[in-house]
Design a protein around this motif. Structure first.
Motif, mmCIF file in Angstrom:
data_model
loop_
_atom_site.group_PDB
_atom_site.id
_atom_site.type_symbol
_atom_site.label_atom_id
_atom_site.label_comp_id
_atom_site.label_asym_id
_atom_site.label_seq_id
_atom_site.Cartn_x
_atom_site.Cartn_y
_atom_site.Cartn_z
ATOM 1 N N SER A 26 0.632 -1.235 -0.045
ATOM 2 C CA SER A 26 -0.083 -0.007 0.071
ATOM 3 C C SER A 26 0.733 1.236 0.138
ATOM 4 O O SER A 26 1.465 1.537 1.169
ATOM 5 C CB SER A 26 -0.984 -0.066 1.312
ATOM 6 O OG SER A 26 -1.692 1.210 1.117
ATOM 7 N N LEU A 29 -0.584 3.936 2.571
ATOM 8 C CA LEU A 29 -0.280 3.645 4.062
ATOM 9 C C LEU A 29 0.863 3.912 4.177
ATOM 10 O O LEU A 29 1.440 4.125 5.247
ATOM 11 C CB LEU A 29 -0.933 2.171 4.336
ATOM 12 C CG LEU A 29 -2.487 2.214 4.270
ATOM 13 C CD1 LEU A 29 -2.796 0.724 4.784
ATOM 14 C CD2 LEU A 29 -3.017 3.173 5.232
ATOM 15 N N SER A 30 1.814 3.414 3.379
ATOM 16 C CA SER A 30 3.385 3.432 3.442
ATOM 17 C C SER A 30 3.676 4.912 3.663
ATOM 18 O O SER A 30 4.451 5.303 4.547
ATOM 19 C CB SER A 30 4.273 2.792 2.544
ATOM 20 O OG SER A 30 4.053 1.323 2.113
ATOM 21 N N ALA A 39 -0.787 -5.069 2.846
ATOM 22 C CA ALA A 39 -2.065 -5.355 3.440
ATOM 23 C C ALA A 39 -2.648 -6.431 3.118
ATOM 24 O O ALA A 39 -2.600 -6.870 1.745
ATOM 25 C CB ALA A 39 -3.101 -3.964 3.278
ATOM 26 N N LEU A 263 -7.858 4.678 6.310
ATOM 27 C CA LEU A 263 -7.792 3.400 5.511
ATOM 28 C C LEU A 263 -8.485 3.837 4.205
ATOM 29 O O LEU A 263 -8.155 3.523 2.896
ATOM 30 C CB LEU A 263 -8.419 2.436 5.908
ATOM 31 C CG LEU A 263 -7.616 1.346 6.847
ATOM 32 C CD1 LEU A 263 -8.176 0.464 7.753
ATOM 33 C CD2 LEU A 263 -6.257 0.760 6.175
ATOM 34 N N HIS A 266 -6.404 6.879 2.294
ATOM 35 C CA HIS A 266 -4.839 6.466 1.955
ATOM 36 C C HIS A 266 -4.642 5.004 1.428
ATOM 37 O O HIS A 266 -3.780 4.886 0.542
ATOM 38 C CB HIS A 266 -3.771 6.666 3.211
ATOM 39 C CG HIS A 266 -3.822 8.122 3.799
ATOM 40 N ND1 HIS A 266 -3.061 9.190 3.232
ATOM 41 C CD2 HIS A 266 -4.503 8.780 4.668
ATOM 42 C CE1 HIS A 266 -3.395 10.164 3.959
ATOM 43 N NE2 HIS A 266 -4.276 9.967 4.738
ATOM 44 N N ALA A 267 -5.486 4.207 1.561
ATOM 45 C CA ALA A 267 -5.479 2.961 1.019
ATOM 46 C C ALA A 267 -6.547 2.621 0.130
ATOM 47 O O ALA A 267 -6.344 1.565 -0.576
ATOM 48 C CB ALA A 267 -5.584 1.711 2.262
ATOM 49 N N LYS A 268 -7.542 3.643 -0.053
ATOM 50 C CA LYS A 268 -8.543 3.381 -0.757
ATOM 51 C C LYS A 268 -9.396 1.900 -0.722
ATOM 52 O O LYS A 268 -9.919 1.550 -1.458
ATOM 53 C CB LYS A 268 -8.172 3.352 -2.121
ATOM 54 C CG LYS A 268 -7.164 4.430 -2.629
ATOM 55 C CD LYS A 268 -7.705 5.931 -2.290
ATOM 56 C CE LYS A 268 -6.673 6.967 -2.614
ATOM 57 N NZ LYS A 268 -7.022 8.352 -1.953
#
Length: 319
Positions: A26, A29-30, A39, A263, A266-268
């Motif tokens: 990700s 998230l990173s 993830a 989430l 940032h992670a979609k």
């Protein structure tokens, strides 16, 4: 203790019945956390959470007589949905017992799949009713106190170990402890050097309190995160966590909801607070372990409505 052979057998048994969910780096998230993040997207199961794995492993093990008699489970939401859908696929009659605090959408999904849903005043009452129905002849599909369930959930860890790149730390949410028990058993066999961290929310700290007490104890429940709200862990899950998990971290409900929002941003991915709690815990892990960490997050479920998340966001002043 569940071993890797039981988890591999469960993986063979449930193949074709559950999704081998993506394991993906990700970038978002990173960047957010300042360390590489991978993830495991269990929220992409058809049932919206990892619970399909354990339910499928259990139902496929039933004898013809047990299948004919039907099954029963207690659930704060996700386990009941998974049992209802899996039982429908396998033509097994299912009864799901939920506390009235369970989300309305969880009741609706379980009923839509064909399960009979029984509501009780609280989770203690739900467990009591389930025990009575078991005594009347239904087969109990416990959400976590069952070796077959733990082995089924352990297939998450088996896939993570097979599909992820290098990891130093893996974070897993804890309700009753079935998921982290299975994941930890798989990772200890396949990635023995990885640190494993459990995460709970305040007001749903059954495992943290068990570890402090030296064994399972009843806990008072007040967290909004119903899918993590077990009134106690079992001796089986306690034994696994105390032996295999490095530490259990506790975060607030507000932090868990903020994690769900992050989430999404940032992670979609649209994740429930039971998964959102991983992000504040990940920050603590990074503070503890320092440079060089490579995080793995088990994004356990996505069964929260937009209305749920908006309501929590407003309640905690996160808008």
């Amino acid at each position: 203790m569940i071993g890797i052979s039981e988890i591999e057998a469960a993986a063979e048994r449930i193949a074709g019945h559950v999704v081998r969910t993506p394991t993906v780096p990700s970038p978002g998230l990173s960047a957010l956390l300042g360390a590489p993040v991978t993830a495991k997207l269990e929220l992409l199961q058809r049932t919206g959470s990892f619970k399909a794995r354990g339910a499928t492993a259990k139902l496929l093990s039933l004898s013809p007589a047990e299948r004919a008699a039907g099954v029963v489970a207690v659930s704060g939401g996700n386990h009941g949905i998974a049992l209802a859908m899996t039982a429908a696929d396998l033509h097994v009659k299912a009864t799901v017992v939920m506390p009235r605090s369970a989300p309305a959408w969880a009741v609706e999904l379980a009923e839509a799949a064909g399960a009979a849903v029984r509501l009780t005043e609280d989770m203690d009452g739900a467990f009591s009713l389930v025990n009575r129905l078991r005594d009347e002849g239904l087969t109990l599909v416990h959400p976590f106190d069952d070796p077959l369930i733990i082995a089924g959930q352990g297939t998450v860890g088996l896939e993570f170990a097979q599909d992820a790149g290098e990891l130093t730390d893996v974070l897993v949410s804890i309700g009753g402890g079935g998921l982290i028990s299975g994941v930890a058993a798989a990772l200890r066999a396949r990635r023995p050097g990885v640190r494993i961290w459990g995460v709970e929310t305040e007001g749903a700290t059954a495992m943290a309190e068990a570890l402090a007490a030296g064994g399972p104890v009843p806990v008072a429940l007040s967290s909004i995160v119903s899918t993590l709200s077990a009134p106690a862990v079992s001796q089986l899950t306690y034994d696994h966590v105390s032996a295999l998990v490095d530490e259990v971290l506790v975060v607030t409900d507000q932090e868990a909801v903020r994690g769900s929002l992050q989430l999404a941003d940032h992670a979609k991915v649209w994740a429930e607070p039971a998964a959102g709690c991983l992000l504040p815990a990940a920050r603590r892990v990074l503070e503890r372990v320092g440079d060089g960490a490579r995080l793995g997050l088990v994004v356990c479920g996505g069964n929260a409505t937009t209305g749920d998340v908006l309501g929590w966001t407003e309640r905690f002043g996160l808008l």
